[in-house]
Design a protein around this motif. Structure first.
Motif, PDB file in Angstrom:
ATOM      1  N   LYS A 152       0.842  -1.200   0.000  1.00 35.97           N
ATOM      2  CA  LYS A 152       0.000   0.000   0.000  1.00 35.97           C
ATOM      3  C   LYS A 152       0.872   1.243   0.000  1.00 35.97           C
ATOM      4  O   LYS A 152       1.832   1.325   0.770  1.00 35.97           O
ATOM      5  N   LYS A 153       0.537   2.192  -0.854  1.00 38.88           N
ATOM      6  CA  LYS A 153       1.307   3.433  -0.909  1.00 38.88           C
ATOM      7  C   LYS A 153       1.160   4.220   0.387  1.00 38.88           C
ATOM      8  O   LYS A 153       0.145   4.148   1.074  1.00 38.88           O
ATOM      9  N   ILE A 154       2.207   4.977   0.697  1.00 40.40           N
ATOM     10  CA  ILE A 154       2.121   5.943   1.789  1.00 40.40           C
ATOM     11  C   ILE A 154       1.391   7.169   1.246  1.00 40.40           C
ATOM     12  O   ILE A 154       1.792   7.743   0.239  1.00 40.40           O
ATOM     13  N   ALA A 155       0.292   7.519   1.885  1.00 38.59           N
ATOM     14  CA  ALA A 155      -0.547   8.611   1.383  1.00 38.59           C
ATOM     15  C   ALA A 155       0.206   9.944   1.402  1.00 38.59           C
ATOM     16  O   ALA A 155       0.870  10.279   2.387  1.00 38.59           O
ATOM     17  N   LYS A 156       0.079  10.701   0.300  1.00 36.72           N
ATOM     18  CA  LYS A 156       0.666  12.024   0.191  1.00 36.72           C
ATOM     19  C   LYS A 156      -0.399  13.004  -0.264  1.00 36.72           C
ATOM     20  O   LYS A 156      -1.190  12.699  -1.164  1.00 36.72           O
ATOM     21  N   VAL A 157      -0.411  14.186   0.348  1.00 35.87           N
ATOM     22  CA  VAL A 157      -1.412  15.192  -0.004  1.00 35.87           C
ATOM     23  C   VAL A 157      -1.304  15.528  -1.496  1.00 35.87           C
ATOM     24  O   VAL A 157      -0.207  15.744  -2.021  1.00 35.87           O
ATOM     25  N   GLY A 158      -2.455  15.531  -2.160  1.00 31.24           N
ATOM     26  CA  GLY A 158      -2.495  15.840  -3.590  1.00 31.24           C
ATOM     27  C   GLY A 158      -2.429  14.614  -4.478  1.00 31.24           C
ATOM     28  O   GLY A 158      -2.706  14.698  -5.680  1.00 31.24           O
ATOM     29  N   GLU A 159      -2.067  13.482  -3.906  1.00 32.22           N
ATOM     30  CA  GLU A 159      -1.986  12.263  -4.717  1.00 32.22           C
ATOM     31  C   GLU A 159      -3.385  11.868  -5.179  1.00 32.22           C
ATOM     32  O   GLU A 159      -4.352  11.945  -4.429  1.00 32.22           O
ATOM     33  N   ARG A 160      -3.458  11.407  -6.429  1.00 36.63           N
ATOM     34  CA  ARG A 160      -4.746  11.079  -7.041  1.00 36.63           C
ATOM     35  C   ARG A 160      -4.748   9.605  -7.457  1.00 36.63           C
ATOM     36  O   ARG A 160      -3.850   9.150  -8.158  1.00 36.63           O
ATOM     37  N   ILE A 161      -5.739   8.881  -6.996  1.00 36.64           N
ATOM     38  CA  ILE A 161      -5.910   7.485  -7.390  1.00 36.64           C
ATOM     39  C   ILE A 161      -7.104   7.425  -8.331  1.00 36.64           C
ATOM     40  O   ILE A 161      -8.245   7.687  -7.931  1.00 36.64           O
ATOM     41  N   ARG A 162      -6.848   7.114  -9.590  1.00 36.68           N
ATOM     42  CA  ARG A 162      -7.897   7.137 -10.621  1.00 36.68           C
ATOM     43  C   ARG A 162      -8.363   5.714 -10.911  1.00 36.68           C
ATOM     44  O   ARG A 162      -7.577   4.837 -11.260  1.00 36.68           O
ATOM     45  N   LEU A 163      -9.651   5.479 -10.752  1.00 33.35           N
ATOM     46  CA  LEU A 163     -10.220   4.146 -10.966  1.00 33.35           C
ATOM     47  C   LEU A 163     -11.296   4.217 -12.046  1.00 33.35           C
ATOM     48  O   LEU A 163     -12.300   4.906 -11.893  1.00 33.35           O
ATOM     49  N   GLN A 164     -11.050   3.493 -13.126  1.00 34.10           N
ATOM     50  CA  GLN A 164     -12.041   3.444 -14.203  1.00 34.10           C
ATOM     51  C   GLN A 164     -12.719   2.088 -14.283  1.00 34.10           C
ATOM     52  O   GLN A 164     -13.474   1.819 -15.202  1.00 34.10           O
ATOM     53  N   ASN A 165     -12.424   1.235 -13.304  1.00 37.66           N
ATOM     54  CA  ASN A 165     -13.048  -0.081 -13.283  1.00 37.66           C
ATOM     55  C   ASN A 165     -14.013  -0.214 -12.110  1.00 37.66           C
ATOM     56  O   ASN A 165     -14.165  -1.288 -11.531  1.00 37.66           O
ATOM     57  N   ILE A 166     -14.629   0.904 -11.735  1.00 37.54           N
ATOM     58  CA  ILE A 166     -15.753   0.869 -10.809  1.00 37.54           C
ATOM     59  C   ILE A 166     -17.010   1.042 -11.657  1.00 37.54           C
ATOM     60  O   ILE A 166     -17.197   2.082 -12.299  1.00 37.54           O
ATOM     61  N   TYR A 167     -17.857   0.020 -11.656  1.00 35.84           N
ATOM     62  CA  TYR A 167     -19.008   0.011 -12.558  1.00 35.84           C
ATOM     63  C   TYR A 167     -20.306   0.157 -11.768  1.00 35.84           C
ATOM     64  O   TYR A 167     -20.454  -0.381 -10.671  1.00 35.84           O
ATOM     65  N   PHE A 168     -21.227   0.904 -12.377  1.00 37.76           N
ATOM     66  CA  PHE A 168     -22.543   1.139 -11.791  1.00 37.76           C
ATOM     67  C   PHE A 168     -23.609   0.673 -12.779  1.00 37.76           C
ATOM     68  O   PHE A 168     -23.367   0.591 -13.985  1.00 37.76           O
ATOM     69  N   ASP A 169     -24.808   0.382 -12.250  1.00 38.62           N
ATOM     70  CA  ASP A 169     -25.941   0.122 -13.143  1.00 38.62           C
ATOM     71  C   ASP A 169     -26.173   1.361 -13.989  1.00 38.62           C
ATOM     72  O   ASP A 169     -26.007   2.499 -13.530  1.00 38.62           O
TER      73      ASP A 169
END
Length: 273
Positions: A152-169
């Protein structure tokens, strides 16, 4: 026994109240005064096969009892070290603390491998920018072990985790079950960084009105927030849900591929203390 080199081994006397002794690491010699009688003498050292001898001592008798220990065959441990969210390979330092056993995983594949004597160990894995991880392992003789690590990454202010594999109805804020595993990994990241506060950003493509997309993205961000709270017990104060609709595209909305990229959820670290 293979080299004839002296060993620092533990000598014990099962069935008695005698305390174990240790042979001299420079000479391999040990000595003890015993009352007349019959004794089991047990000799062991980590990484070697133990040996025992039964001896009978007479009064004032001196006896030399040597042990030639054989090394246990080494056992292969291998696996892969990857980022727990994007699953990219990591070049990590892997070691058994307080021993000479260590290696580095290949930064292009994440794969590592080395050999250990049979036994129980703590495997320590660390890489720059990631939370170190310790994992107990048991190496059994003749049985190779595969052990993967998701750091797990060490959280840093401003860091962005982009997820395009979260699917909704379609047109809804209902998270589809195939999205649960990646959200579970995000939860593990948050648990590894207990002081981090994140903004959960919902984003859409340009299909539909501005107001509809803004409302839908807000509802989806809140659904993700609710999942992390109810399924994983993340403190609600650490999660801020905010919908941005179609206002922050990362690709042109003129193609199907571009619209797919713009439909996404992002986690932005806004505080780490």
């Amino acid at each position: 026994a293979e080299t004839g080199e002296p060993l620092s081994a533990q000598i014990s006397f099962p069935g008695t109240e005698l305390s174990p002794i240790v042979s001299d690491p420079q000479t391999g010699i040990y000595s003890i005064e015993l009352d007349p009688g019959t004794y089991r003498i047990h000799c062991e050292k980590e990484g070697y096969r133990w040996k025992e001898r039964v001896v009978s001592l007479k009064e004032k008798e001196e006896m030399i009892v040597d042990f030639a220990l054989n090394k246990k065959p080494l056992v292969l441990i291998t696996g892969k070290v990857i980022d727990n969210i994007d699953e990219k390979p990591i070049g990590a330092n892997i070691s058994i603390p307080n021993t000479e056993y260590k290696t580095i995983s290949d930064p292009s594949t994440g794969i590592y491998k080395f050999q250990l004597p049979p036994g129980s160990y703590i495997l320590h894995v660390e890489a720059e920018g990631y939370v170190p991880q310790d994992e107990p392992i048991i190496m059994k003789e003749g049985t190779p072990l595969v052990k993967d690590f998701r750091l797990k990454k060490i959280a840093k202010v401003g860091e962005r985790i982009r997820l395009q594999n979260i699917y909704f109805d379609t047109g809804k804020a209902t998270i589809r079950p195939e999205s649960f595993p990646i959200l579970d990994q995000v939860a593990e990241f948050l648990k590894a960084n207990p002081k981090a506060t994140v903004e959960i950003q919902g984003h859409t493509d340009s299909i539909g009105s501005d107001s509809y997309n803004m409302s839908l993205s807000q509802a989806r961000a809140e659904a993700v927030r609710s999942y992390l709270i109810t399924r994983h017990g993340i403190d609600p104060a650490r999660l801020i849900a905010r919908g941005y609709g179609e206002t922050m595209p990362i690709a042109p909305n003129t193609s199907r591929e571009g619209r797919a990229q713009n439909r996404r959820v992002e986690f932005v670290i806004i505080k780490t203390e």
